[in-house]
Design an enzyme around this catalytic site. Structure first.
Site, PDB file in Angstrom:
ATOM      1  N   HIS A 190      -4.066 -32.772  18.677  1.00 18.62           N
ATOM      2  CA  HIS A 190      -2.885 -33.443  18.845  1.00 18.62           C
ATOM      3  C   HIS A 190      -1.905 -32.707  19.584  1.00 18.62           C
ATOM      4  CE1 HIS A 190      -4.853 -37.159  17.617  1.00 18.62           C
ATOM      5  NE2 HIS A 190      -5.377 -36.311  16.794  1.00 18.62           N
ATOM      6  N   LYS A 238       0.632  -1.082   0.029  1.00 21.65           N
ATOM      7  CA  LYS A 238       0.049   0.063   0.073  1.00 21.65           C
ATOM      8  C   LYS A 238       0.807   1.312   0.055  1.00 21.65           C
ATOM      9  CE  LYS A 238      -3.397   2.327   2.674  1.00 21.65           C
ATOM     10  NZ  LYS A 238      -4.420   2.386   3.766  1.00 21.65           N
ATOM     11  N   GLU A 250      10.543  -4.533   4.391  1.00 21.34           N
ATOM     12  CA  GLU A 250      10.631  -6.108   3.965  1.00 21.34           C
ATOM     13  C   GLU A 250      10.281  -5.993   2.448  1.00 21.34           C
ATOM     14  OE1 GLU A 250       9.149  -4.700   6.422  1.00 21.34           O
ATOM     15  OE2 GLU A 250       9.037  -6.130   8.437  1.00 21.34           O
ATOM     16  N   LYS A 277       9.648  -0.342  14.068  1.00 21.37           N
ATOM     17  CA  LYS A 277      10.372  -0.194  12.849  1.00 21.37           C
ATOM     18  C   LYS A 277      11.394   0.999  12.872  1.00 21.37           C
ATOM     19  CE  LYS A 277       5.911  -0.970  10.076  1.00 21.37           C
ATOM     20  NZ  LYS A 277       5.046  -0.083   9.466  1.00 21.37           N
ATOM     21  N   GLY A 307      -4.815  -1.796   5.313  1.00 21.13           N
ATOM     22  CA  GLY A 307      -3.823  -3.033   4.717  1.00 21.13           C
ATOM     23  C   GLY A 307      -4.562  -4.217   5.086  1.00 21.13           C
ATOM     24  N   ARG A 308      -4.979  -4.528   6.204  1.00 24.00           N
ATOM     25  CA  ARG A 308      -5.687  -5.696   6.653  1.00 24.00           C
ATOM     26  C   ARG A 308      -7.052  -6.029   6.061  1.00 24.00           C
ATOM     27  NH1 ARG A 308      -4.332  -2.524  10.783  1.00 24.00           N
ATOM     28  NH2 ARG A 308      -6.145  -1.575  12.018  1.00 24.00           N
TER      29      ARG A 308
END
Ligand code: F6P
Length: 546
Positions: A383, A206, A212, A511, A266-267
């Site tokens: 499990h 965005k 990254e 950041k 963004g999400r």
């Protein structure tokens, strides 16, 4: 906006927590054979069973009053209507416009955003079609066989989760892959699987400033240039962003950019151009079915009365468990292997949205907000960590998800899967009394002293809440409904908790500090002022890397 704890319904719920909240669900089920019908709701093929919660009619009525008193209907209308409800960033929140299948305009400050939304969708359609048909050629004239989405957070998790969920709809000769982590091993391992001549990179960000993503995009660009030359870039790189300037600065022609807008969080962005990898993987028609599923949930959320409104119910049950019964977390347990990335996706959606400690008026909250979200697909989780959910000291409400039909009807597998999901929800609710555990041991012929030794460990307290979401089959439409259901659930909770669900200031500090530390890791550079732990670790890394 009033703080939730000052609302009259909050006080009512506190009182109910001490009574109904402590009642065994076993008793409530025994008393009321209609409990399932009373506490379940449907939309199209989607069924939400919330009867295995410590609720009764009074609790539900109080929760619904809480939603009304907190102003949920007005807040919902403001969001869908394009008001700038992201108060800290002064932005509208319009992921619903991205999947608006009606001809209703959606305006921000009087400007209808729908023509731009439709225009980008048209471009996505054309592009996805060209890649899938083989018409889009690489620099050496070959069609694409690998599509690599480079992004992180919302520019990764949504597309990963959806492309995994819709694997049965993928094109066999086109692999969609993802690079997100700044750990170079991620890019290295994905690139090992790719042939530069047939690989298309989608750089999804965005802001187009995320460390990254830019680092990974540079690495992939260098990899492609080394093998194909600089001139190959236009045929092998496209960008998804709101930042045309940065895209151009990176060296991607803005003709190969698919835009979106600051009102897409963004999400919440998988429905926007960020979903391009999804459209390429499953085809634009399927992508539109996903949008249609999201839109169907939006229409339901917008129009259904609160008491029949699935996102509202799911949100209120979560609030009851968290704020009144003491749950700190919840588990997302899809009994659907294709939904194996749903827990990770919901972690961002929920924890980045409602992981807030400040109310909208700037006061610190004095009530619990967003829970810890975790999960794994069933039956694997059974499990691993279910032991704690059944017998541990913490209350962990669960959301179970399951499809009636499998995409892969292999023998008895699917019925076994379904029997497990039902059994887990039943076991959590019922538990096992001392009398039942004793009877079992006696039946197995266990000696009396051994029974006395084992008995306390074999008792399950039960009364552990869960919701079950059941759907006919995991198709794009259903998936769209499920995602929008959780989006609106998180929204409603944020409204009740009086927090801004659409910013994420908490991720900024790390950041900034990482930028300062980066040069300090290299020998010879000055180490700035840090606490002695951080400084000690920097020195230890430098020593280990010598
Ligand atoms: O660091 C958090 C975050 O801002 C998320 O909210 C977002 O989804 C992610 O980073 C990626 O951001 P972008 O799409 O701008 O690269």
């Amino acid at each position: 906006m009033a703080h939730p704890t000052s609302l009259p319904a909050w006080k009512d719920l506190e009182a109910l927590a001490a009574t109904t909240g402590r009642r065994p669900m076993r008793e409530m089920f025994a008393e009321d054979p209609e409990r399932f019908g009373r506490f379940s709701a449907r939309l199209d093929g989607l069924l939400l069973d919330y009867s295995k919660n410590r609720i009764d009619e009074d609790v539900m009525a109080a929760l619904l009053r809480l939603a009304a008193q907190a102003g949920v209907p007005a807040a919902r209308d403001a969001m869908i209507g394009g008001a700038r409800i992201n108060v800290t960033e002064r932005r509208a929140v319009l992921h619903t416009a991205l999947r608006n299948r009606s001809d209703r305009p959606v305006t921000v400050d009087g400007h209808d955003v729908m023509p731009e939304v439709r225009a980008v969708l048209e471009r996505m359609k054309a592009f996805a079609g060209r890649v899938r048909s083989g018409e889009w050629r690489g620099a050496t004239g070959r069609p694409m066989r690998n599509v690599v989405n480079i992004g992180i957070g919302g520019s990764d998790l949504g597309p990963v989760m959806v492309t995994e969920a819709l694997k049965p709809y993928h094109k066999d000769d086109l692999a969609v892959r993802f690079i997100s982590n700044v750990d170079g091993s991620h890019a290295a391992e994905v690139l090992k699987l790719c042939d530069p001549e047939t690989t298309l990179f989608i750089v999804a960000s965005k802001t187009f400033t995320t460390q990254e993503t830019i680092a990974n995009a540079r690495t992939c660009r260098a990899w492609a240039v080394e093998r194909l030359g600089e001139a190959a870039i236009p045929a092998h790189f496209v960008a998804l962003s709101t930042n045309a300037e940065a895209v151009a600065g990176f060296g991607i022609d803005t003709a190969n950019m698919f835009g979106f807008w600051d009102w897409v969080g963004g999400r919440y962005s998988l429905w926007s151009a960020i979903g391009l990898s999804i459209a390429v993987a499953v085809g634009f028609e399927r992508f539109e079915e996903l949008l249609a599923g999201g839109h169907a949930m939006d229409e339901h959320f917008r129009t259904a009365p609160l008491e029949a409104n699935l996102p509202v119910i799911l949100a209120l049950i979560g609030i009851w468990n968290a704020n009144f019964l003491g749950a700190e977390s919840y588990a997302v347990l899809p009994y659907d292997q294709y939904l194996h990335r749903l827990p990770a996706y919901l972690q961002q959606l929920d924890m980045e949205s409602n992981g807030k400690g400040t109310a909208k008026d700037g006061a610190p909250v004095a009530w619990g907000t967003g829970p810890v979200v975790f999960g794994e697909p069933g039956t694997n989780g059974q499990h691993a960590f279910y032991q704690l959910i059944h017998q541990g000291t913490r209350l962990i409400p669960c959301d179970f998800l399951a499809a009636a039909h499998s995409h892969n009807p292999l023998g008895e597998h699917h019925l076994m899967l379904l029997s497990n999901v039902l059994a887990q929800a039943e076991a959590l609710m019922r538990g096992k009394t001392e009398a039942e555990a004793r009877a079992e041991l006696e039946q197995a012929g266990t000696a009396a002293d051994e029974i006395a030794r084992q008995l306390p460990h074999r008792v399950f307290p039960g009364n552990r809440p869960s919701n079950t979401l059941l759907y006919p089959r995991l198709d794009p439409f259903t998936l769209g409904m499920l995602i929008a259901l959780y989006e609106h659930k998180v929204f409603v909770q944020g409204v009740v908790w009086d927090v801004c669900s659409f910013d994420q200031w908490g991720v900024e500090l790390g950041k900034v500090l990482a930028k300062a530390i980066l040069p300090e890791l290299s020998p010879g550079n000055t180490i700035g002022s840090h606490d002695c732990s951080t400084a000690g670790l920097i020195k230890a890394i430098r020593a280990l890397r010598q």
